[in-house]
Scaffold this active site. Structure first.
Site, short mmCIF file in Angstrom:
data_model
loop_
_atom_site.label_atom_id
_atom_site.label_comp_id
_atom_site.label_asym_id
_atom_site.label_seq_id
_atom_site.Cartn_x
_atom_site.Cartn_y
_atom_site.Cartn_z
CE LYS A 26 -23.17 -23.58 53.94
NZ LYS A 26 -23.02 -24.51 55.07
CB ALA A 70 -16.03 -30.90 60.27
CB ALA A 71 -14.96 -31.16 54.91
CG ASN A 72 -21.04 -28.84 55.30
OD1 ASN A 72 -21.80 -29.65 55.81
ND2 ASN A 72 -20.82 -27.65 55.85
CG LEU A 128 -4.57 -28.70 61.68
CD1 LEU A 128 -3.05 -28.61 61.71
CD2 LEU A 128 -5.07 -29.72 62.70
CG ASP A 167 -4.62 -25.46 58.17
OD1 ASP A 167 -5.71 -25.69 58.73
OD2 ASP A 167 -4.45 -24.49 57.39
N PRO A 219 -22.82 -18.97 60.84
CG PRO A 219 -21.62 -19.04 62.81
CD PRO A 219 -22.96 -19.34 62.26
CB ALA A 237 -13.08 -23.15 64.42
CB VAL A 238 -14.22 -28.13 63.19
CG1 VAL A 238 -14.64 -29.56 63.48
CG2 VAL A 238 -15.45 -27.22 63.17
#
Ligand code: NAI
Ligand code: PHE
Length: 354
Positions: free
Chosen positions: A80, A262-264, A185, A207, A119, A187-188
């Protein structure tokens, strides 16, 4: 937090650091593992309070990329990079931004393909066009530039597969009329909201960006303030903003039955997974739930998959999660520990075969 503390026990291969005197930005490239192939992971561009914090973020994100690639059986390692900006991303002017992309492209050239970028928060496909043209080591270019385009829609597909699998495990089944809370809220997250509304779910979303909230509201979501999303009662909580939002204390009081998003690095530490597990809350580990993006980029650009083949692999996220749930039940461990064990076994297998 200091860099020595971060490096102790990280277990990664290498970190490079570079300060750009012209802008005051600091570049961090963390290569966690090249055991399965060149390290890959996005470039995150944001402001950090200190270099130590940027290094900590890059190393933790690189490690999770190693797990993601192994769990998805993609032939890449984990890495990363972070561009620690002197100000918030939206306050960086175009000229400065292009300078920073040129410097980062030079970083990629210096690493000669042992790290491939893509990205992440603060960067997009147009930035990959520029860095790929200058280095040859960036995934996720626009279709106009010969790439596969944004990974976000495919990531959203995978998150939807994961939250559906999580809901099934929690005995929820069909999401129609069930409450789902979505944090972030972008892109994903927006795409996930769209899918959930089509499922007939009752979506509650937030958001920090008012315009994005307005758009989600048009899709049919009910909007709450960012601070309120963690206390909303829901059947499924879908984190699609930043990492670290669930620490052990939050895990102890969150009013939901499933966490899948989705959040890593959504959990601040593994202890949070144990708390969720002890409360019977189904947690879909983020590096599996959000692996659709990596499948899209590596699948299309390294393995030559068609969009349909990518879709089929994204659907298999449900099977991987079933494996995780089964191991978690069998060994009485959290789903996070189970997922790391499955990915770790795959990595060890690689090392034995080498
Ligand atoms: P994005 O930058 O488009 O969206 C993030 C959204 O979260 C933004 O709208 C932002 O305003 C919002 N946000 C930030 N802090 C917030 C807070 N405290 N409360 C509510 N909203 C907040 O990013 P994207 O691409 O949608 O990704 C979302 C997450 O998923 C990120 O953590 C990213 O690392 C991760 N991810 C993304 C992948 C992709 O393909 N785009 C793949 C794998 C992971
Ligand atoms: N940053 C995204 C992720 O965390 C997408 C990405 C995957 C970028 C693989 C580069 C390589 O999964």
């Amino acid at each position: 937090m200091d860099i020595d503390e971060t490096l102790t026990g990280w277990g990664g291969q290498m970190i490079t650091l570079r300060r750009d005197e012209h802008t005051g930005a600091t570049f961090v490239v963390a290569i966690h593992s090249t055991a399965r192939g060149p390290a890959a992971g996005g470039t995150r561009a944001m402001h950090y309070d200190s270099t130590a914090e940027a290094v900590d973020d890059a190393t933790r994100l690189a490690e999770v990329m190693t797990m993601k690639m192994a769990a998805a059986d993609l032939p890449m390692g984990g890495g990363k990079s972070v561009i620690a900006l002197p100000a918030a991303r939206h306050d960086i002017d175009e000229h400065t931004w292009h300078h920073l992309l040129a410097v980062h492209a030079e970083n990629l050239r210096l690493l000669r393909g042992s790290y491939w970028t893509g990205p992440d928060v603060g960067t997009g496909s147009a930035d990959m066009d520029i860095m790929h043209a200058a280095s040859g080591f960036a995934f996720g270019r626009t279709e106009a530039a010969g790439g596969p385009g944004s990974s976000a829609p495919v990531t959203a597909h995978g998150v939807h597969v994961a939250l559906t699998a999580g809901a099934a495990r929690a005995g929820i089944g069909d999401l129609r009329d069930h409450r789902v809370a979505v944090q972030g809220l972008g892109a994903v997250g927006m795409d996930v909201v769209d899918r959930l509304i089509k499922d007939g779910a009752e979506v509650i979303a937030t958001d920090v960006d008012r315009e994005r909230c307005d758009r989600a509201s048009t899709l049919g979501a009910r909007i709450v303030a960012p601070d309120d999303i963690m206390t909303v009662e829901s059947e499924v909580f879908v984190p699609c903003a930043t990492g670290g939002v669930i620490d052990p204390a939050v895990a102890d009081r969150i009013a939901t039955r499933v966490v899948a998003g989705a959040a890593n690095n959504v959990l601040s530490d593994p202890g949070a997974a144990d708390v969720l597990n002890s409360r019977g809350i189904v947690f879909a580990p983020d590096f599996i739930a959000n692996s659709g993006g990596a499948m899209h980029l590596v699948g299309r650009e390294v393995l030559g998959w068609s969009p349909d083949e990518v879709s089929r692999h994204v659907e298999s996220i449900a099977t991987t999660l079933d494996e995780v749930f089964t191991l978690s039940d069998r060994d009485h461990i959290s789903t996070e520990t189970a997922a790391r064990r499955i990915a770790g076994n795959r990595l060890n297998q690689e090392a034995d075969d080498a």
